[in-house]
Scaffold this motif. Sequence first.
Motif, PDB file in Angstrom:
ATOM      1  N   PHE A  98      -7.970  24.618  15.123  1.00 24.48           N
ATOM      2  CA  PHE A  98      -7.550  24.468  13.097  1.00 24.48           C
ATOM      3  C   PHE A  98      -6.058  25.406  13.831  1.00 24.48           C
ATOM      4  N   MET A 101      -4.075  28.799  12.983  1.00 18.96           N
ATOM      5  CA  MET A 101      -4.801  30.253  12.835  1.00 18.96           C
ATOM      6  C   MET A 101      -5.065  30.830  14.061  1.00 18.96           C
ATOM      7  N   ASN A 112     -19.463  30.675  10.163  1.00 19.13           N
ATOM      8  CA  ASN A 112     -19.366  29.825   9.365  1.00 19.13           C
ATOM      9  C   ASN A 112     -20.507  30.004   8.177  1.00 19.13           C
ATOM     10  N   MET A 115     -23.384  33.398   7.821  1.00 19.90           N
ATOM     11  CA  MET A 115     -22.723  34.340   6.302  1.00 19.90           C
ATOM     12  C   MET A 115     -23.292  34.379   4.724  1.00 19.90           C
ATOM     13  N   LEU A 119     -19.812  35.600  -3.262  1.00 15.91           N
ATOM     14  CA  LEU A 119     -18.834  35.686  -2.777  1.00 15.91           C
ATOM     15  C   LEU A 119     -18.095  36.578  -3.872  1.00 15.91           C
ATOM     16  N   GLN A 122     -17.411  39.284  -1.354  1.00 12.62           N
ATOM     17  CA  GLN A 122     -16.751  39.517  -0.647  1.00 12.62           C
ATOM     18  C   GLN A 122     -15.368  39.123  -0.922  1.00 12.62           C
TER      19      GLN A 122
ATOM     20  N   ILE B 174      -7.210  37.169  -3.023  1.00 14.00           N
ATOM     21  CA  ILE B 174      -8.328  37.844  -2.867  1.00 14.00           C
ATOM     22  C   ILE B 174      -9.488  36.979  -2.320  1.00 14.00           C
ATOM     23  N   PHE B 175      -8.962  35.750  -2.933  1.00 17.60           N
ATOM     24  CA  PHE B 175     -10.336  34.308  -2.560  1.00 17.60           C
ATOM     25  C   PHE B 175     -10.202  33.962  -1.459  1.00 17.60           C
ATOM     26  N   ARG B 178     -10.351  37.154   1.517  1.00 15.22           N
ATOM     27  CA  ARG B 178     -11.372  37.409   2.109  1.00 15.22           C
ATOM     28  C   ARG B 178     -12.229  37.203   2.184  1.00 15.22           C
ATOM     29  N   THR B 179     -12.856  35.296   1.129  1.00 14.97           N
ATOM     30  CA  THR B 179     -14.014  35.391   1.449  1.00 14.97           C
ATOM     31  C   THR B 179     -13.907  33.723   2.440  1.00 14.97           C
ATOM     32  N   ARG B 180     -15.608  33.738   2.411  1.00 14.91           N
ATOM     33  CA  ARG B 180     -16.306  32.752   3.352  1.00 14.91           C
ATOM     34  C   ARG B 180     -15.298  31.211   2.954  1.00 14.91           C
ATOM     35  N   ILE B 181     -15.030  31.299   1.764  1.00 12.65           N
ATOM     36  CA  ILE B 181     -14.529  29.555   1.051  1.00 12.65           C
ATOM     37  C   ILE B 181     -13.351  29.906   1.888  1.00 12.65           C
ATOM     38  N   ARG B 183     -12.130  31.614   3.953  1.00  9.73           N
ATOM     39  CA  ARG B 183     -11.840  30.853   5.265  1.00  9.73           C
ATOM     40  C   ARG B 183     -11.960  29.361   5.148  1.00  9.73           C
ATOM     41  N   ARG B 186      -9.056  26.962   4.626  1.00 10.08           N
ATOM     42  CA  ARG B 186      -8.061  26.736   5.416  1.00 10.08           C
ATOM     43  C   ARG B 186      -8.626  25.917   6.592  1.00 10.08           C
ATOM     44  N   ALA B 187      -9.256  26.252   6.708  1.00  9.79           N
ATOM     45  CA  ALA B 187      -9.607  25.247   7.964  1.00  9.79           C
ATOM     46  C   ALA B 187     -10.350  23.498   7.840  1.00  9.79           C
ATOM     47  N   ASP B 190      -6.812  22.234   7.641  1.00 10.93           N
ATOM     48  CA  ASP B 190      -6.146  22.012   9.868  1.00 10.93           C
ATOM     49  C   ASP B 190      -6.503  21.187   9.993  1.00 10.93           C
ATOM     50  N   ALA B 195     -13.910  21.103  10.717  1.00  8.65           N
ATOM     51  CA  ALA B 195     -14.642  22.073   9.866  1.00  8.65           C
ATOM     52  C   ALA B 195     -15.710  21.578   9.655  1.00  8.65           C
ATOM     53  N   ILE B 200     -19.430  23.389   8.123  1.00  7.38           N
ATOM     54  CA  ILE B 200     -18.744  23.622   6.770  1.00  7.38           C
ATOM     55  C   ILE B 200     -18.320  22.022   5.600  1.00  7.38           C
TER      56      ILE B 200
END
Lengths: 272, 311
Positions: A98, A101, A112, A115, A119, A122, B174-175, B178-181, B183, B186-187, B190, B195, B200
């Motif tokens: 990525f 990043m 991933n 986890m 949500l 989180q 915030i979403f 901070r959340t796994r989703i 990140r 964004r993956a 890219d 991914a 994912i």
Amino acid sequence: MDVQRKFGDPILEVNDISLSFGGVTALENVSFDVLEGEVRAIIGPNGAGKSSMLNVINGFYHPQQGMITYKGETRKQMRPHHAASRGIARTFQNIALFKGMSTLDNIMTGRNTKMKKNLFWQALHVGPAKQEELEHREYVEHVIDFLEIQAIRKTPVGRLPYGMQKRVELGRALAAEPELLLLDEPMAGMNLEEKEDMCRFVLDVNDQFGTTIALIEHDMGVVMDISDRVVVLDYGKKIADGTPDEVRSNQDVIEAYLGVVQDDELAASQNN
Amino acid sequence: MNPELLFFFETVIGGLMAGVMYSLVALGFVLIFKASGIFNFAQGVMCLFAALALYDFMAPGGWVDRWFGFTFPVWAAIALTIVVMIILAWLIERFVLQYLVKQEPIILFMATIGLAYVLEGIGDILFGSDVKPLDVGIPQGASDWLWDNFNLYIEKLEIFAAATAAVLVTVLAIFFQRTRIGRALRAVADDHQAALSVGISLRTIWVIVWSVSGIVALVAGIMWGSKSGVQFSLSLIALKALPVLILGGFTSVPGAIVGGLIIGVGEKLAEVYFGPYVGGAIENWFAYMLALVFLLFRPQGLFGERIIERV
């Protein structure tokens, strides 16, 4: 390998796999297994179907025929995210990171599948989710230390040199704590020093974490040095399977690599 | 206060409020762009579609009224429209995106153009193309308090829209952070293959993203619908979001807001203070000029990720 190494049961068996794209056959009736704890190499000339084989194992490609048994579970095809959650991690021939990043974030994505907290927690960043995030962060730092990439922790990976990117990609795969690690040409395009580093990491991963490794590599010296057993593919077919020594002395392998003239052609030319 | 200064403030604030409306539309674009690298041409139509569906659930004479003989209260209609947008996201993934994994961005972009026409057509057939007055109970008219105390004329609706946008951006930020989703999202943006290899699920992420941007489209649709009625020209507002995105950066949620505000204020000020010298109607093209300047000097926008290319 001087010391006799002991391996467990097969963690992965591919059975009679055939894969084609339209009319082009990429793999034809390929079968082999990977034992728990070993370093298994897949070699062959360009276009032999090596990468296709890895893609079948982690579910990017779906073979038309054959069975894949992974950890005792037999299926006709794998799915990428299913494979990942069952402990198969991989790297790519043409680095797939990525790019926007940082190194740290890239390796974090490897966590991933680990986890689990929901949500909502989180998002609030409190309680169990915060604890979880910290634990993952700790593991990632561990991977970073192991690969000796502390200095580039915050650098966007798009700016890193090629060899470093390869190392970050390995880091992302390791962060998933894989049971089976698939490496697609981990040393391609590297200089000697980088190759030696990478060899050391591969062997250390295998040794310290007990991770089973299946790798594709072109550099014969490397393959013969680090792998326990070797599968040789040529034009989508398996032509040899065994220890590096056995494979090295196999007549078909020598012909595939050196391009020896076929017998009938030889006979034909003699008749003229 | 000096009347000229007061007029200046009124222009700026009016511009900011108009900017918030642009930002709301731009937000939806940013979400989908972040997650899949697609410029979703259908975003404007999604705003329209959401507003049409919402109107239909609560207005007399709509499908619900004709079939079942009753209409929903506002809150239920909004909840139902959210459900509609989520179903729409799922359908889009199921019938369009799923087949386009690993394709070039331009191909996905073409697909969204098609999608825009399909949605617009469906909207027209289902709900008709007349202008519909949308009233979800957002206070209308000028704010008396500001008028009495500061002599400022500002619509209550615009204040409400600004507050809504602020809440929306906070929640989204915030979403994403901070959340796994977040990140994972964004993956996916890219590198699809990478991914997938870390486990994912592309399909899940796409449904989530299109749902969220559908909900953002609903919010934008409600605001625009309340302001000027639900009409098909709403889908053209999408074009105004383009300069907003170029200013703010295609991948930045705060960028969409700041970009919207700059465009809003910029075009109002230009119209009022510069317009008379060139015959007016600057408002229509000023945003695009500004975007052009940005493209020349800062192509990634104010907040976009740096474009890194190794050669």
